[in-house]
Write an enzyme that holds these catalytic residues in place. Structure first.
Site, short mmCIF file in Angstrom:
data_model
loop_
_atom_site.label_atom_id
_atom_site.label_comp_id
_atom_site.label_asym_id
_atom_site.label_seq_id
_atom_site.Cartn_x
_atom_site.Cartn_y
_atom_site.Cartn_z
N GLY B 75 0.81 -1.22 0.00
CA GLY B 75 0.00 0.00 0.00
C GLY B 75 0.84 1.27 0.00
O GLY B 75 0.54 2.21 -0.73
N GLN B 182 -7.85 0.22 3.56
CA GLN B 182 -8.70 -0.28 4.65
C GLN B 182 -10.11 -0.61 4.18
O GLN B 182 -10.89 -1.18 4.95
CB GLN B 182 -8.76 0.76 5.79
CG GLN B 182 -7.44 1.01 6.50
CD GLN B 182 -6.99 -0.17 7.39
OE1 GLN B 182 -7.73 -1.13 7.62
NE2 GLN B 182 -5.75 -0.10 7.86
N HIS B 204 -1.97 -7.48 2.83
CA HIS B 204 -1.93 -7.88 4.24
C HIS B 204 -3.01 -7.23 5.11
O HIS B 204 -3.00 -7.40 6.33
CB HIS B 204 -0.52 -7.67 4.83
CG HIS B 204 -0.21 -6.26 5.20
ND1 HIS B 204 -0.15 -5.81 6.50
CD2 HIS B 204 0.04 -5.18 4.44
CE1 HIS B 204 0.15 -4.54 6.52
NE2 HIS B 204 0.27 -4.13 5.29
N THR B 240 11.80 -8.05 -10.56
CA THR B 240 11.12 -9.34 -10.70
C THR B 240 9.87 -9.35 -9.82
O THR B 240 9.93 -9.03 -8.64
CB THR B 240 12.07 -10.48 -10.28
OG1 THR B 240 13.24 -10.40 -11.10
CG2 THR B 240 11.41 -11.84 -10.47
N CYS B 327 1.98 2.47 11.72
CA CYS B 327 2.89 2.82 10.64
C CYS B 327 4.03 3.71 11.06
O CYS B 327 4.87 4.08 10.26
CB CYS B 327 2.12 3.44 9.49
SG CYS B 327 1.12 2.17 8.72
#
Lengths: 379, 379
Positions: B75, B182, B204, B240, B327
């Protein structure tokens, strides 16, 4: 559920199979450690301990400090962060010195910086695919802010003397970055003795997972972040850390460290076998670069073939090899690495890369070369 | 091997447990599909098919086109790519409008752009934690290049009317980005009807793996890349692709789509239960934001407590809650979201976030609130 694609895999330089022990660590971590490492409760601390242990492990192996190890999403991001990060810290655009055979993530980042006023100097390579450290020394200008020279080339396996390059850079007080994606775990680097400022590597070239890489950044080196937000990775890279992949990457580092002698002995043996068999069965093939390069990555020009048709033919025969780099999806333009070797254009398009590793057997090498010879006979 | 940390996990807004089906897909993909998706042999094509199928699946759910779906590392990267990407495409710095309660990855990216000449307008929120679309309309200037308004706030669960915001932006010909990290899977968005230009979400927070996120970018929208190198993700993001995590993310999207009604019904039920129990057992607690927000994320001011001591106490009791956002590792400064709600400073430091999800039981909610009450009694 994905079905396993089977065949003889000789494209380790593009991506390695994941070591079963690594896959187990990733799977278990994913299910058992789902907290956010920035959360201050037990679930978070459990996740954070994986980051801390991983940083300690990698730092110890590199003879660096844990706070010099930064987790990223992979090699390309690490190279970008190193180069863009140094550039953004400079008050005005200057000069960056790279080799002509760097990975696209270095080349393209420099091309981007060029559009922002940076001067990019590309050092040529010799026939073995190596830059000349003496030429590097002569090329450094007062405006040079960074030198970025890869350790091992991903297409031909050539090895640069980055110890000497780093010494030269340090003597002239210029930052030195090396892309160690293809060399990590194969060519040990002691960062307590070699004055490398920044070094990139990634999990999926060392039997670890995709999605986790490392940037080593020496403490005194200041770089700007690319991804802004939370204060993860000491403020250098925002975003919830990819804990399961990082746990897997660290396991892969641990294994490659333990198995170093075994892995290298196997690579020497298979590399020798491949060279001898190619000489015997495909006598017209010429190795691009030098036999003194990393044995695990061999690149051959096979006069008369079109490499894409050859790859397709081999793919049908169940043998996976490459036409150079896997990093330019759908890009079939000639390799900048082979161009830098001054290989005639015809031979550039007749060149293939064979790369192998821990799970490759002697029989697979033999079967593959037999298939090459068989394909060429039919033509 | 990591040991499972057990307890009552009420911090889903920080990171969700991984759905067992997702974990299985990731584990199997990691072991069976190790090719590089940019390689043109069978191993590579097998990996590429996971990307293609995933893009198709996500596009179908969002009513978008597969070539509008870009995989990132999460995110924060998606938000950075959207905002920095738009800014870098502008000939000169202009204006960006955001809300005062955006995620740090939006706020800090804008703060960074401010140092490069951009003007950042922060829209205030009402007591419920929502911006006023009419005020957004009035705030748009000729220089406004981008509006970025989050769908659901990560600290208080408040919901913005992004459909109306997107319509306003479209009418004024301004690009509109929404951070849907969210809300994804909880508040459906039909991109064929809502003129959103860019939208971010991540694995996640939806029972998927860490390390894989998405940026939706409408076809006509041009943004610059951040990570230079290979031509992965249609040239928008080099490196990758993290195939196992992307496979897991897509599985998580599939599951959340299938279970939407069930998941939402559970969230409503548990949300209601939590509110009622808080009212009963912790009568002095006041919900920050509004009960009309997402029931899964509830934020309470509990007058008289110090939220860090409270969290520690709960952690000792085996209950994981949060002081707001996860965060900002180690950051214990007051929340910018609660500040934007004009909550008195004393109450900001007395506020905690409780967030739950698919694997939370009614009993866990009850035990947690009992523990809150018990802790407060002891004091």
């Amino acid at each position: 559920m994905p079905k396993k694609y089977t065949g003889i895999y000789l494209d380790y330089a593009a991506s390695t199979p994941v070591d079963p022990q690594v896959a187990l660590v990733v799977a278990e971590t994913m299910q058992q450690v789902y907290g956010n490492p920035s959360s201050i409760h037990g679930f978070g601390l459990r996740a954070k301990s994986i980051l801390d242990e991983g940083r300690n492990l990698i730092a110890a192996i590199l003879h660096a400090r844990p706070d010099e190890i930064f987790f990223t999403s992979g090699g390309s991001e690490s190279n970008n962060l190193a180069i863009q990060g140094v550039a953004a810290e400079c008050r005005k655009p200057g000069n960056i010195i790279i080799s002509a055979i760097e990975h696209p993530s270095t080349l393209q980042t420099c091309r981007y910086l060029k559009t922002h006023g940076w001067e990019i100097t590309q050092l040529p390579v010799n026939g073995d695919g190596q830059i000349d450290p003496a030429e590097l020394d002569r090329t450094i200008q007062p405006e040079t802010a960074l030198i970025s020279i890869m350790h091992v080339n991903n297409e031909i396996g050539s090895i640069n003397d980055i110890e000497t390059c780093a010494q030269i850079a340090a003597r002239k007080n210029v930052l030195f970055h090396t892309d160690a994606v293809q060399s990590f775990g194969k060519m040990p680097v002691d960062l307590s003795k070699t004055p490398i400022s920044l070094m990139s590597f990634t999990g999926h070239k060392i039997y670890g997972p995709k999605g986790a890489g490392v940037l080593f950044k020496r403490r005194a080196v200041k770089i700007a972040k690319m991804i802004h937000g939370g204060s993860q990775e000491s403020g250098l890279r925002a975003g919830t850390e990819n804990i399961p992949a990082i746990a897997g990457l660290c396991k892969a580092v641990e294994i490659i460290q333990q198995r170093q002698n075994e892995d290298r002995a196997l690579a020497q043996k298979l590399g020798q076998q491949l060279r001898e068999l190619m000489h015997l069965k495909v006598p017209r093939a010429q190795q691009n670069g030098s036999p003194a390069g990393l044995p695990d990555i061999q690149n051959y020009a096979i006069p008369g073939i079109d490499n894409l048709s050859f790859l397709m033919g081999m793919d049908l025969a169940g043998i996976a090899i490459s036409n150079g780099s896997a990093c330019s999806s759908g890009d079939i333009s000639p390799s900048h690495v082979l161009q830098a070797l001054h290989l005639p254009e015809k031979l550039q398009n007749a060149s293939v890369r064979i790369s192998f590793g821990r799970f490759t057997s002697s029989e697979e090498i033999e079967t593959a070369v037999q298939a090459f010879a068989h394909f060429l006979q039919k033509k």
